[in-house]
Motif scaffolding. Sequence first.
Motif, short mmCIF file in Angstrom:
data_model
loop_
_atom_site.label_atom_id
_atom_site.label_comp_id
_atom_site.label_asym_id
_atom_site.label_seq_id
_atom_site.Cartn_x
_atom_site.Cartn_y
_atom_site.Cartn_z
N LEU A 75 0.82 -1.21 0.00
CA LEU A 75 0.00 0.00 0.00
C LEU A 75 0.85 1.26 0.00
CD1 LEU A 75 -2.84 -1.02 2.50
CD2 LEU A 75 -2.82 -1.15 -0.01
N GLN A 76 2.09 1.15 0.47
CA GLN A 76 2.98 2.31 0.52
C GLN A 76 4.40 1.91 0.11
OE1 GLN A 76 2.19 3.23 4.75
NE2 GLN A 76 1.60 5.27 4.05
N ARG A 77 5.05 2.80 -0.59
CA ARG A 77 6.44 2.54 -0.96
C ARG A 77 7.14 3.88 -1.14
NH1 ARG A 77 7.46 -1.54 0.03
NH2 ARG A 77 7.28 -3.13 -1.58
N GLN A 78 8.11 4.16 -0.27
CA GLN A 78 8.88 5.40 -0.34
C GLN A 78 10.23 5.19 0.33
OE1 GLN A 78 7.41 8.67 2.01
NE2 GLN A 78 8.50 10.22 0.82
N PRO A 79 11.32 5.47 -0.36
CA PRO A 79 12.63 5.22 0.23
C PRO A 79 13.11 6.36 1.12
CG PRO A 79 12.92 6.04 -1.99
CD PRO A 79 11.43 5.93 -1.77
N VAL A 80 13.81 6.00 2.16
CA VAL A 80 14.67 6.95 2.87
C VAL A 80 16.02 6.88 2.17
CG1 VAL A 80 15.82 7.50 5.03
CG2 VAL A 80 13.46 6.64 5.07
N ILE A 81 16.52 7.99 1.65
CA ILE A 81 17.77 7.96 0.88
C ILE A 81 18.91 8.70 1.59
CG2 ILE A 81 16.55 7.69 -1.31
CD1 ILE A 81 17.31 10.66 -1.90
N THR A 82 18.78 8.90 2.89
CA THR A 82 19.82 9.59 3.65
C THR A 82 21.17 8.92 3.49
OG1 THR A 82 18.15 10.27 5.26
CG2 THR A 82 20.45 10.46 5.92
N LEU A 83 21.19 7.58 3.52
CA LEU A 83 22.46 6.85 3.41
C LEU A 83 23.09 7.07 2.03
CD1 LEU A 83 24.25 4.98 5.08
CD2 LEU A 83 23.04 3.02 4.07
N ALA A 84 22.28 7.04 0.98
CA ALA A 84 22.81 7.30 -0.37
C ALA A 84 23.35 8.72 -0.49
CB ALA A 84 21.73 7.06 -1.42
N GLN A 85 22.67 9.67 0.14
CA GLN A 85 23.14 11.06 0.10
C GLN A 85 24.47 11.20 0.83
OE1 GLN A 85 19.51 12.58 1.87
NE2 GLN A 85 18.94 13.63 -0.03
N GLN A 86 24.58 10.54 1.98
CA GLN A 86 25.79 10.67 2.81
C GLN A 86 26.96 9.88 2.24
OE1 GLN A 86 24.37 9.38 6.64
NE2 GLN A 86 23.52 11.37 7.17
#
Length: 314
Positions: free
Chosen positions: A276-287
């Motif tokens: 029902l929901q899909r959204q990444p946290v991309i903090t690690l990719a940014q850092q």
Amino acid sequence: MTASQKRNLVTGGAGFVGSHLVDRLMEAGEDVICLDNYFTGRKANIARWIGHPTFELVRHDVTEPISLEVDRIWHLACPASPVHYQHNPIKTAKTSFLGTYNMLGLARRVGARLLMASTSEVYGDPEVHPQPESYRGSVNTHGIRACYDEGKRVAETLCFDYQRMHGTEIRIARIFNTYGPRMLADDGRVVSNFIVQALRGEPLTLYGEGSQTRSFCFVDDLVEGLIRLMNGEHSGPINIGNPGEFTIRQLAELVRERIDPSLDFTLLPLPQDDPLQRQPVITLAQQELGWEPTIPLRAGLERTIADFRCRLAA
């Protein structure tokens, strides 16, 4: 091949994402072996490189071992859309397990670094939103999507066991919904479904009320993230996706307004285990990678629609 060139093996290299990665590697002057069994890959996707002195095309199924001399393995081979991975779920599970096992064995033998294309589906129908890499997921182990979801989970396990036991260099990318030119018209993914239906003048199919959410990453952004992950020092897993969250109905409306605003919607029941929901946290990719997507959904849709127009008219 010069000393600075890498010998790259791209499994699934004739597929949607794989062919875009092949383009980037070839344009950078790398040496590329493209390996594909053409279940979902198409030779047309990499036709421009056939005959190039630093490009080799090999028809092979990753569930069978292969011996090659390479420096880097980009392991993308696996059907990634529900229509294709549910077509033969046992084969899908074998591709995830045996394919990854064989590629890790190759990486160990020749001392190659391996990047494995995992998926946001390892999070299942998430109880944590948005999804960080630390979230362990909520997956139905015996549902119709488990062949892919659990296949990728065990593939990640294999990678880290090879790292711990044999010192194999691994990189794990958890790829979120990706779209762009060269998507298959019949792959069952929501972006391609809507575009093909709209170009054919058909109603756009929404499952449920279309209130479920997804985050759509343009393929060029994804490939940039994969390259940075392979070249970086972090083993992962790292989420690679666009954190911009849209409902499926919003996506349908964006496609409809660009092709034919008069089209209607058709409502059907939600498929089993559809997240029902899909959204990444991309903090690690940014850092760790200095990466974040740069192509907004509207701009990416324009390029994707233009590609489908051209191919459907052919």
